[in-house]
Structure formats: structure tokens, C-alpha cells
Motif scaffolding. Structure first.
Motif, PDB file in Angstrom:
ATOM      1  N   ASN A 129     -19.180  21.946   2.215  1.00  0.00           N
ATOM      2  CA  ASN A 129     -19.834  21.017   1.287  1.00  0.00           C
ATOM      3  C   ASN A 129     -18.826  20.056   0.653  1.00  0.00           C
ATOM      4  N   GLY A 130     -17.724  19.820   1.321  1.00  0.00           N
ATOM      5  CA  GLY A 130     -16.651  19.024   0.736  1.00  0.00           C
ATOM      6  C   GLY A 130     -17.059  17.617   0.347  1.00  0.00           C
ATOM      7  N   GLU A 131     -17.766  16.912   1.233  1.00  0.00           N
ATOM      8  CA  GLU A 131     -18.142  15.522   0.934  1.00  0.00           C
ATOM      9  C   GLU A 131     -19.073  15.447  -0.271  1.00  0.00           C
ATOM     10  N   LYS A 132     -20.009  16.356  -0.353  1.00  0.00           N
ATOM     11  CA  LYS A 132     -20.929  16.348  -1.505  1.00  0.00           C
ATOM     12  C   LYS A 132     -20.214  16.764  -2.788  1.00  0.00           C
ATOM     13  N   LEU A 133     -19.240  17.660  -2.671  1.00  0.00           N
ATOM     14  CA  LEU A 133     -18.519  18.101  -3.865  1.00  0.00           C
ATOM     15  C   LEU A 133     -17.696  16.969  -4.465  1.00  0.00           C
ATOM     16  N   LEU A 134     -17.232  16.047  -3.648  1.00  0.00           N
ATOM     17  CA  LEU A 134     -16.446  14.922  -4.163  1.00  0.00           C
ATOM     18  C   LEU A 134     -17.304  13.922  -4.925  1.00  0.00           C
ATOM     19  N   GLN A 135     -18.615  14.113  -4.909  1.00  0.00           N
ATOM     20  CA  GLN A 135     -19.513  13.193  -5.615  1.00  0.00           C
ATOM     21  C   GLN A 135     -20.023  13.771  -6.933  1.00  0.00           C
ATOM     22  N   ILE A 136     -19.815  15.045  -7.169  1.00  0.00           N
ATOM     23  CA  ILE A 136     -20.324  15.645  -8.409  1.00  0.00           C
ATOM     24  C   ILE A 136     -19.432  15.233  -9.567  1.00  0.00           C
ATOM     25  N   GLN A 137     -19.998  15.242 -10.782  1.00  0.00           N
ATOM     26  CA  GLN A 137     -19.284  14.797 -11.969  1.00  0.00           C
ATOM     27  C   GLN A 137     -19.232  15.838 -13.075  1.00  0.00           C
ATOM     28  N   ASP A 138     -19.980  16.932 -12.929  1.00  0.00           N
ATOM     29  CA  ASP A 138     -19.990  17.941 -13.994  1.00  0.00           C
ATOM     30  C   ASP A 138     -20.350  19.305 -13.405  1.00  0.00           C
ATOM     31  N   ASP A 139     -20.322  20.309 -14.252  1.00  0.00           N
ATOM     32  CA  ASP A 139     -20.613  21.670 -13.816  1.00  0.00           C
ATOM     33  C   ASP A 139     -22.051  21.831 -13.360  1.00  0.00           C
ATOM     34  N   GLY A 140     -22.968  21.125 -14.020  1.00  0.00           N
ATOM     35  CA  GLY A 140     -24.380  21.223 -13.637  1.00  0.00           C
ATOM     36  C   GLY A 140     -24.616  20.741 -12.219  1.00  0.00           C
ATOM     37  N   GLY A 141     -23.980  19.626 -11.846  1.00  0.00           N
ATOM     38  CA  GLY A 141     -24.120  19.135 -10.482  1.00  0.00           C
ATOM     39  C   GLY A 141     -23.522  20.104  -9.473  1.00  0.00           C
ATOM     40  N   PHE A 142     -22.429  20.756  -9.832  1.00  0.00           N
ATOM     41  CA  PHE A 142     -21.805  21.753  -8.954  1.00  0.00           C
ATOM     42  C   PHE A 142     -22.761  22.916  -8.702  1.00  0.00           C
ATOM     43  N   LEU A 143     -23.377  23.430  -9.753  1.00  0.00           N
ATOM     44  CA  LEU A 143     -24.295  24.564  -9.606  1.00  0.00           C
ATOM     45  C   LEU A 143     -25.534  24.183  -8.805  1.00  0.00           C
ATOM     46  N   ASN A 144     -26.074  22.989  -9.043  1.00  0.00           N
ATOM     47  CA  ASN A 144     -27.266  22.555  -8.296  1.00  0.00           C
ATOM     48  C   ASN A 144     -26.954  22.404  -6.805  1.00  0.00           C
ATOM     49  N   LEU A 145     -25.781  21.871  -6.494  1.00  0.00           N
ATOM     50  CA  LEU A 145     -25.396  21.703  -5.099  1.00  0.00           C
ATOM     51  C   LEU A 145     -25.273  23.062  -4.398  1.00  0.00           C
ATOM     52  N   MET A 146     -24.670  24.018  -5.068  1.00  0.00           N
ATOM     53  CA  MET A 146     -24.512  25.349  -4.478  1.00  0.00           C
ATOM     54  C   MET A 146     -25.868  26.028  -4.310  1.00  0.00           C
TER      55      MET A 146
END
Length: 971
Positions: free
Chosen positions: A445-462
Motif C-alpha cells: 500500500n506504499g503509493e496510497k500511504l504517501l497520500q495520507i495526511q493524518d492517523d485517521g487516513g492511515f487507519l481507514n486505508l488499512m
């Protein structure tokens, strides 16, 4: 207050032997339940030897060089690369050992195992070494036979599903539906989990259960099973493909080593439940709260059968390991493994998880989890630097998502059918699987992780990624085989292929590198929590309470208190048991007080010409013991952090009168508001202990005056009350003798005695409270790692014993050259010269000073009252009986009592004259004559002393002195 633990500071790197045991999944201490035959309690020496292993099976001609280990009661082997083959088998499964008749120079053994397999081991070491190994193996086998372990194998293997599977009587799922009737499950003898009753997660057809069963049946027939399983690379590949549902529980305990614990401890699980039936603790209360939160989507935990099984497993483990107890993550793990394992199997697997595979993960401090999170962050920085740098820029905490992955083995993060596949690999290959899978998730998920800006976006992506693990990884590919690859298969491929560089040795080295950092952060957090959880800070600030905690923690590190334990279950009837609280006993308290109070330590400045150092020893005296029990308000023989805060608060902020009252109450053993005569002597001994290193005789004289005044005032006041109660027709006489255990001196009189001396007044006004000092404690050093040649060499040299020997050596040299000097550092240090402050004028008239106590003091050696001594050596003085005391009501704690007021009024009634002391009674004359005789004896001793010790005058000076004696006065 939460438990204060120093276990992290006592952590030691595993020894070579422990690393070997962990590699072969062996119990650290084998426990055998049951009666042991006579003469079988001996231990066989551990030994390893170079060997070549081959299977005695046609078609299996591969041989592997490695090492054969004898660690009774187990026999283990590992190839040189630690990957090709390894096994761990109990010696009780060995049915026959034969030496093969091979060609000259070859020493080979044939081992026939319980399941019919045969292992051929060629010992490649020298002949004497091979003979010794065979002798030890023979002795170990004899011990196992005498213990009756050979007979236990037959009943134990019947509990394993693999026995039913190989015998051909295993139920085959029809139409690939993994279902079993309740009657069939009850009639089967092998152990199984809730899945036999409530079905296993997932679709059996999609999981290809029939194909997996066939593959594992073939492997187990050739390479042994349960207790005699040989692990070849094919075994690891089959685990990565996935375990069959019915075989999964048995393979988990076989691969993890919990099978050996269950085999060595039959009946222990049921015994724990029986002994603790009806017992209620904080852990059991927490378990009850979380029972219905565990995997609620699984049907088994919507019934009392599943809830009851989960309750019993968690409670049994909390009883076995009360220090760890229970945490919510354990609830999730136990609920997951109970689907595939019986209660007893799950209990022992939980033991292996918490103790060996994931140490510290489920401890109250969670130090294992925090350490591995720091290691995981370091591995992300090394393997995925771009993602790590992006997380640093946007301030995303990696542990927000990764901590639940590690804590629940991904069971709480992804669908169960995929999580159990990761758990299969975890038990087969160890904790490195968690790091490999975690890195693979981030890379995919590297490409999508480089677009997140906060912890909430990280958790939603996972969350979205885990929900799509069953989808195709390449849905738009033209190749049907590529479209058939799911995202979970892609995850496993990336984990084990691209991150194969993550090895067990790398993880161990990273843990070693970050352990000190994690320990310091945990200790800081524990300190803040302990201070915050105090019921009361008293008059201390949080910073001052933190200094008390530092001193307490240092004392616990130097002299560890006994582990906090729950009371025996037989003593518990009703009510909830609280979690054990850390309490220190007397020896630890002595060290703690030596860091807080200046008089509680013996500090010596040692100079020997080579070095000047300060040696500090912990003082031991009855006064310290008395203070320990004085602060132990709960009367449990130990002190908690809160007790120490209360105790120090009661003395460090006092003024003059409060300190006098505190000292009085400390020595008032029965708390009746009076000091007995023995307790007055104990007070003087306490003074002598506190002032033992002071310069000059000022403090010694103060203690002497204290004793004189105490007995004068006490006897005079008692005499005044006695004379007041004499009837008109009675003839006045001497007061009756007072027993030593009767009330003698109250608080008001004690204050008067103390205030009669300038030194004691100064001591209670400032010096006593100032002697308790809350200084910052130097940061404790953690034990350094002794890895490598230089590390081991330095750890051998730089020991405390070697330092003490070096100091003793330099001291002896200093004594030889005349430069050895020892100076005791004073505790108070107010008076530096030999002059004593003048005693204040006594409040008593000469007539009131005459007392039996004073007479007895004169007749006793003065040294016995001025030196610390044991209770049996204390002075014994007779004083008037307290039966004539007509005390009504308690003594005032602030002002003087009526008795003291009456004595003061008598003193002010008329002037005192010397003639008042004259008496016409014959008894009084006898007393005076006796006193005079005593005085004459004293003077004779003084004259003899002066004659024996000449003053140093010359003969001419003596002649001048004689002339002066005969000289006439000047007119």
C-alpha cells in the motif's frame, strides 16, 4: 496503587543454552506430575555432538549434517543451516536404540520411535566423545523408563487428531463440507475445539480442506506426527499453504512446543480450576466484563458452552500466573484458539505465547509490545525509508495501526480465515512473521500511504485493505492465473520472499539495541502513574513525591522485595481480591531510609594515598526498626509507597513542638500517652544512635542531661502527686517503687525535659526535619550487554566484588605506608568544637531533685546509660508506683497536665532553701550516709587516677606548688 516492578532492570540476555531451548521449542523447566520412582531424581548432563541424520525409509536417501542435542528428557537435532531438517522428540517415545554394524571408523545409531519411524544418526565426533554421548543417552532412557513415562505415551497420543487421520478412521468431509455431527464428535477420542460443534470459519470448499488433508496425511505417515514429528522444508511449505481445520489445533501446539508442556503436566489444568473454584479476583472480574466482547460474530461465543470454555481458560491462566493476570488482548487470542483447540490445549498454548513467543506483550507494562513496536519502526526506516520519512513529515504514528496487529496476531484486524493463516506461519516460523507481514502490508500500500495526511487516513486505508484481502490482486490482467491470485496470497508472497532478510537474529539484535530506551520510558511513565495514583500527597508536591519514588525504586533494585502474591485460596471466602501491591520489607526499608535520612547511613571518607572515596553503609539499629513499624499503619509487616509518603509527611514539615510530639509517639509503644521508664531509656539510646558520629562531647552531654532531667522531673512530679494524696494521719515516707512497665512520663513533661536543653531544642526545631533530605537520585545504570569477546571480558572484570577487592588492596597499602585515614561524616554537624553549650537552669527546687531514680543512676556506671546497648543491658531504675497516681482523663497533647501544673504551683509557693533538705529521721540519715560514702568512694577513685596519671609538672613546679600550699595570705 499499581504494582512497582523492577523486572525490566533485572532482565538478562538469554544464555546460549536458553537460545537453544527456545529454538527447539523446549520447556525451560520440565515439570513431571506424579510419583517419581526412587533413585530417579538425578539429572543427566546436557550434551551435543556432531552428527549426520538420515531417515531409515526407502526412497528417502537424503542425509543432513548437523548437531544432535541431548537435553533430558528430550532429544533434538538441527541441520547446520537450521532450515533443512530439525526435530524435538521426548525420550519416552524412543522404543529401541541399536548401534549399527557399519564399516570401520563409523559410529552409527538406529533409533526406533513410537510411531514406527526409524532415525539413523551417524556420530561424527571422536570415539571417546561418541561413547560419552551414548552413555548419557542410556542413562536418560533408563530414568524415563523408571518414571513410567514410556507407558504414558499410549494414552496421550490418543488425544491427537493425527492418530485418527493416519489410522484411516478419520471422518472425511463429504462434498468438501467440513461438518461433523454432535454424536460423532462426542464419540471421537481426539481433542478438538468449538469448531467441531459450531463449524469452522470459512467455506471448506474454497479452503480446499480435502486437498490439504491428503497432503498432510502423506507427510505425517513418512515424517512422524505429534510427539515424533520431523520438520523438513516441506512441512513449512505446507503450513504456508494452510492447515486443515481439524488438524490446525494439534499442529499449533506441536510447532509451538506447548504439546510438550501438556504431555509433561497431565491434569494440571483441571487441578488449577478445582483448587480455585469460586475464587474472585480483579482478574476474574475483568474477565467477566470482556467475555461477551470476544469474536461476537462466531456462533460458539453466542452460547454458554463457548463462553464457559473461554472463562475457564482465562481464569486458569490468571491463577497460574497472578503477576501477569489478565489483559483484554489475551481474551481475543484465547477466543480464537479455542475454535480449534480444547480448553487444556488452549491453556498451555497461552502459556507458551505469553512466556516465550511474545514475552512482555501482555504484562501490565506491555514492555514487549512497546519494544517490538520500536523495532518495527526501525525496520520500516531501514527497508521502506520513503514511507518512514513521509510519516515523519505528516506526524503519523505507525504504532496506531501496527500495535493491534502484533498484539492480536492480526486476528482483530483482518478476516479470521486470513488471520489464522498468518497464525499458522507464526507458530511455525516464530515472531519474525509479524514483522515480515507488517512490512509487506506497508509496501503493497506504499503509493496510497504517501497520500495520507493524518492517523485517521492511515487507519481507514488499512481497514479497506484488510476487507479486500479475498479480492483478486490483478483483476484487470489478461492472464487467468494472475487474476486468480488474491491479495492475501500476494501479501504472503511479498512477506516471505522480499522480506526474508528479516531473521530471528536480526530481531534479537534490534531488541537489544532499543531495550534500554524502552525501559527508561516505561519507568518514567510508571513513576508518573504511581505518583498520580497516590491517595494523598500530604504536604509534598508532585516533584517531591517523585523523589521519594526514585529513592524507593533504587532501594528495590538493590534489595528486591519478595514478589507480591495473592493469599492462598483456602483463606479466601468472600469478597473481591485486589491486585497485589508492591510493599517493601525491613531490609529494603533500611536501604531506602539510608538514602533519605543522614543519620540512617554510615558514611566514611577513606583516604589511602592512592584514592579518596566515600564508602556508604546502611546503618542498623532498633530506632530504624521502630520507625518501620511506626509507619506500618496497616500492620502487615511491609510498607507501600503511600505509607512512605504518609510517614515522611509526618516528620519533614514539623515545627519544634510537632517534632517533639512525633518523637514521643514513636517511642510510646502502647500509645497510652505515657512513656515507661524503659521507653525513656530507649529514647536516650535513639539519641545516641542519631548523634553517634558528631564531633566533640556536646551531644553526649545533652543526652546525659536529658536522662538526668527526665528522671528528676518524672520523680518529682510523681512525688508531688503522692504527697497530695497522703492523709492527715499518715506519716510521710519514701515513694513506693514503680514497675518499669508502668506509665512514667507524659508528653507535657517530655517537652519540658527537651526544652531544658539547648542542644535538644535545636535538634527538634530544625535538625530533625532537616536530616530527611529529598535529593535527586542518580540515574540507575541498566545492565550492559556482554555480547562479543570484549563485552564478556569487561563484564568479567568490572564486577562489584572486584571493585571491593581493589579498594581493600589499596587500603592495605595505605596502612603500610602510613597514609590510610578514615573519617566518619557527621549526621547533624552543628557543633564542631569540644565546648558544650551551658545547660539551662532547672525548673526543680533542690528539694524536688532528690529522687530514687537519681540515686540509682549514681550507683550505676555512667557509661551504661550513655552508650547504645541491647535491651538486656539497659539501666534498671526503681521509681514510685503508679497506683498512687490519681489521673483523671487523658493528658493534654498541647498544654501541661494538672499534675505538672500542681508541681509548678508548688515550686512558686515559697522560696527554696538548702535547709529544707535536712531531715531528722533515722532513715534519712542512713540515706545521707550512704550517699556520702558513695561520694567518698568516688573521690578516692579520682585521687588514685590522678596519682597514676601524673599531670606532667616538673619537680621544680611541684616544689613551688608545695610552697604555695604553706604560703600565708597577702595582707
Amino acid at each position: 496503587m499499581s504494582t512497582i516492578s523492577t523486572a525490566l532492570r533485572n532482565f538478562k540476555e538469554p544464555t546460549k543454552e536458553q537460545i537453544t531451548q527456545n529454538f527447539f521449542s523446549l520447556p525451560s523447566i520440565p515439570v513431571v506430575i506424579g510419583k517419581v520412582a526412587e533413585g530417579t531424581d538425578e539429572e543427566v548432563e546436557k550434551m551435543d555432538i556432531n552428527a549426520v541424520l538420515s531417515l531409515g525409509v526407502e526412497g528417502e536417501e537424503d542425509s543432513y549434517a548437523g548437531k544432535l542435542y541431548l537435553m533430558a528428557p528430550y532429544l533434538a537435532f538441527s541441520s547446520l543451516d537450521k532450515k533443512s531438517v530439525r526435530f524435538t522428540i521426548p525420550l519416552s517415545t524412543v522404543r529401541r536404540v541399536e548401534r549399527l554394524n557399519a564399516r570401520a571408523g563409523i559410529y552409527a545409531l538406529s533409533l526406533a520411535l513410537w510411531h514406527g519411524g526409524k532415525i539413523i544418526v551417524q556420530l561424527t565426533s571422536l570415539r571417546p566423545t561418541a561413547d560419552l554421548f551414548c552413555a548419557l543417552l542410556r542413562d536418560a532412557l533408563k530414568i524415563e523408563l523408571q518414571r513410567g513415562r514410556m507407558k504414558a505415551v499410549k494414552g496421550f497420543v490418543k488425544t491427537c487428531y493425527s492418530e485418527v487421520l493416519i489410522s484411516g478412521s478419520a471422518p472425511t468431509p463429504s462434498d468438501e463440507k467440513d461438518e461433523i455431527s454432535a454424536t460423532e464428535a462426542s464419540e471421537s477420542s481426539y481433542l478438538g475445539g468449538l469448531g467441531l460443534r459450531f463449524k469452522f470459519p470459512g467455506d471448506p470448499k474454497k479452503l480446499r480442506e480435502v486437498s490439504k488433508i491428503k497432503l498432510w496425511t502423506t507427510y505425517l505417515k513418512t515424517h512422524g506426527r505429534n510427539l515424533t514429528l520431523l520438520r523438513y522444508p516441506q512441512c513449512t511449505r505446507l503450513v504456508q499453504v494452510g492447515l486443515p481445520n481439524r488438524l490446525r489445533g494439534e499442529m499449533w501446539e506441536t510447532l509451538s512446543g506447548s504439546l510438550f508442556l501438556r504431555y509433561s503436566n497431565p491434569g494440571l489444568y483441571e487441578q488449577l480450576l478445582e483448587q480455585n473454584a469460586g475464587r474472585t479476583t480483579t482478574s476474574t472480574e475483568d474477565i467477566e466484563k470482556d467475555l461477551h466482547r470476544s469474536l461476537p460474530e462466531y456462533a460458539g461465543y453466542q452460547s454458554e458452552e463457548g463462553i464457559g470454555a473461554l472463562r475457564r481458560v482465562l481464569q486458569a491462566y490468571s491463577f497460574k500466573n497472578p503477576e501477569l493476570g489478565y489483559c483484554q488482548a489475551m481474551n481475543i487470542l484465547a477466543a480464537a484458539i479455542l475454535i480449534y483447540m480444547s480448553e487444556e490445549q488452549a491453556f498451555w498454548l497461552l502459556e507458551v505465547l505469553c512466556d516465550r513467543l511474545l514475552p512482555g506483550y501482555y504484562a501490565p507494562s506491555m514492555h514487549g509490545t512497546l519494544l517490538d513496536q520500536r523495532v518495527f519502526e526501525s525496520l520500516v526506516q531501514r527497508c521502506l525509508p520513503i514511507i518512514h520519512d513521509h510519516f515523519q513529515v505528516v506526524d503519523v504514528q505507525l504504532s496506531v495501526a501496527s500495535l493491534p496487529w502484533f498484539l492480536s496476531l492480526f486476528i482483530n484486524s483482518m478476516p479470521m480465515i486470513f488471520a489464522f493463516r498468518i497464525v499458522d506461519c507464526f507458530f511455525c516460523m516464530g515472531p519474525k512473521v509479524l514483522f515480515q507481514v507488517g512490512l509487506a502490508i506497508l509496501k503493497i500500500n506504499g503509493e496510497k500511504l504517501l497520500q495520507i495526511q493524518d492517523d485517521g487516513g492511515f487507519l481507514n486505508l488499512m481497514r479497506d485493505y484488510f476487507a479486500s484481502l479475498g479480492d483478486s490482486a490483478h483483476p484487470h490482467s489478461t492472464d487467468p492465473r494472475a487474476r486468480a491470485i488474491t491479495r492475501f496470497q500476494e501479501l504472503l508472497l511479498v512477506s516471505f520472499r522480499e522480506f526474508s532478510v528479516i531473521t530471528d537474529d536480526l530481531i534479537l539484535s534490534e531488541r537489544k539495541r532499543f531495550r534500554n530506551e524502552i525501559i527508561h520510558s516505561i519507568e518514567t511513565f510508571s513513576k508518573r502513574s504511581a505518583v498520580r495514583n497516590l491517595r494523598s500527597l500530604g504536604r509534598f508536591t508532585k516533584e517531591q513525591a517523585g523523589l521519594i519514588y526514585d529513592a524507593l525504586y533504587q532501594a528495590m533494585c538493590v534489595i528486591p522485595p519478595p514478589p507480591a502474591q495473592l493469599p492462598p485460596p483456602a483463606l479466601i471466602h468472600e469478597g473481591l481480591e485486589e491486585k497485589p501491591e508492591t510493599r517493601i520489607q525491613l531490609r529494603t526499608f533500611q536501604y531506602f531510609l539510608s538514602e533519605i535520612a543522614t543519620w540512617a547511613r554510615d558514611e566514611k571518607i577513606v583516604s589511602n594515598g592512592f584514592q579518596q572515596r566515600v564508602d556508604r553503609d546502611v546503618a542498623e539499629h532498633e530506632f530504624i526498626d521502630r520507625l518501620f513499624f511506626f509507619w506500618d499503619t496497616s500492620c502487615c509487616g511491609a510498607l507501600s509507597f503511600q505509607d512512605l509518603v504518609y510517614g515522611l509527611d509526618g516528620v519533614m514539615f514539623n515545627d519544634l513542638m510537632e517534632n517533639i510530639e512525633w518523637f514521643f509517639n514513636l517511642h510510646d509503644k502502647n500509645k497510652d500517652g505515657f512513656l515507661t521508664k524503659d521507653e525513656v531509656l530507649t529514647v536516650s539510646e535513639s539519641f545516641l544512635f542519631i548523634f553517634r558520629f558528631e564531633v566533640g562531647d556536646a551531644y553526649l552531654g545533652a543526652v546525659s542531661r536529658f536522662m538526668t532531667n527526665a528522671f528528676e522531673y518524672g520523680d518529682a512530679l510523681l512525688a508531688g502527686v503522692d504527697h497530695k494524696e497522703i492523709s492527715e494521719g499518715d506519716e510521710p515516707g519514701s515513694p513506693l517503687p514503680l514497675p518499669s512497665n508502668q506509665p512514667y512520663l507524659n508528653l507535657a513533661t517530655f517537652r519540658m525535659v527537651v526544652l531544658a536543653d539547648e542542644i535538644l531544642e535545636s535538634f527538634f526545631e530544625t535538625d530533625l526535619s532537616a536530616s530527611f533530605r529529598l535529593d535527586p537520585v542518580a540515574e540507575l545504570e541498566l545492565p550492559t550487554s556482554s555480547s562479543g569477546l570484549l563485552g564478556e571480558f569487561w563484564s568479567t572484570i568490572a564486577t562489584d566484588n572486584n571493585k571491593k577487592m581493589f579498594n581493600m588492596f589499596t587500603d592495605e597499602i595505605g596502612k603500610t605506608i602510613g597514609k590510610h585515614q578514615v573519617i566518619h561524616r557527621p549526621s547533624i554537624g552543628r557543633y564542631k568544637n569540644l565546648e558544650e553549650p551551658k545547660a539551662r537552669e532547672s525548673l526543680l527546687t533542690p528539694g524536688m531533685r532528690h529522687s530514687t531514680s537519681k540515686s540509682s543512676l549514681r550507683s550505676s556506671p555512667s557509661s551504661s546509660s550513655l552508650r547504645p546497648s541491647s535491651p538486656s543491658q539497659s539501666l534498671t531504675v526503681e521509681v514510685p508506683s503508679s497506683t498512687n497516681l490519681n489521673l483523671k482523663g487523658p493528658v493534654s497533647a498541647v498544654g501541661f497536665s494538672p499534675m505538672v501544673q500542681a508541681a509548678n504551683a508548688a515550686l512558686l509557693a515559697r522560696p527554696a532553701f538548702t535547709i529544707d533538705d535536712s531531715k531528722d529521721d533515722e532513715d534519712d540519715d542512713d540515706d545521707d550516709t550512704e550517699v556520702a560514702d558513695n561520694d567518698d568512694q568516688v573521690m578516692d577513685e579520682v585521687d588514685a587516677f590522678l596519682e597514676a596519671h601524673d599531670s606532667g609538672l616538673t619537680d621544680a613546679d611541684k616544689e613551688v606548688a608545695k610552697d604555695l600550699l604553706n604560703a600565708e595570705p597577702v595582707k
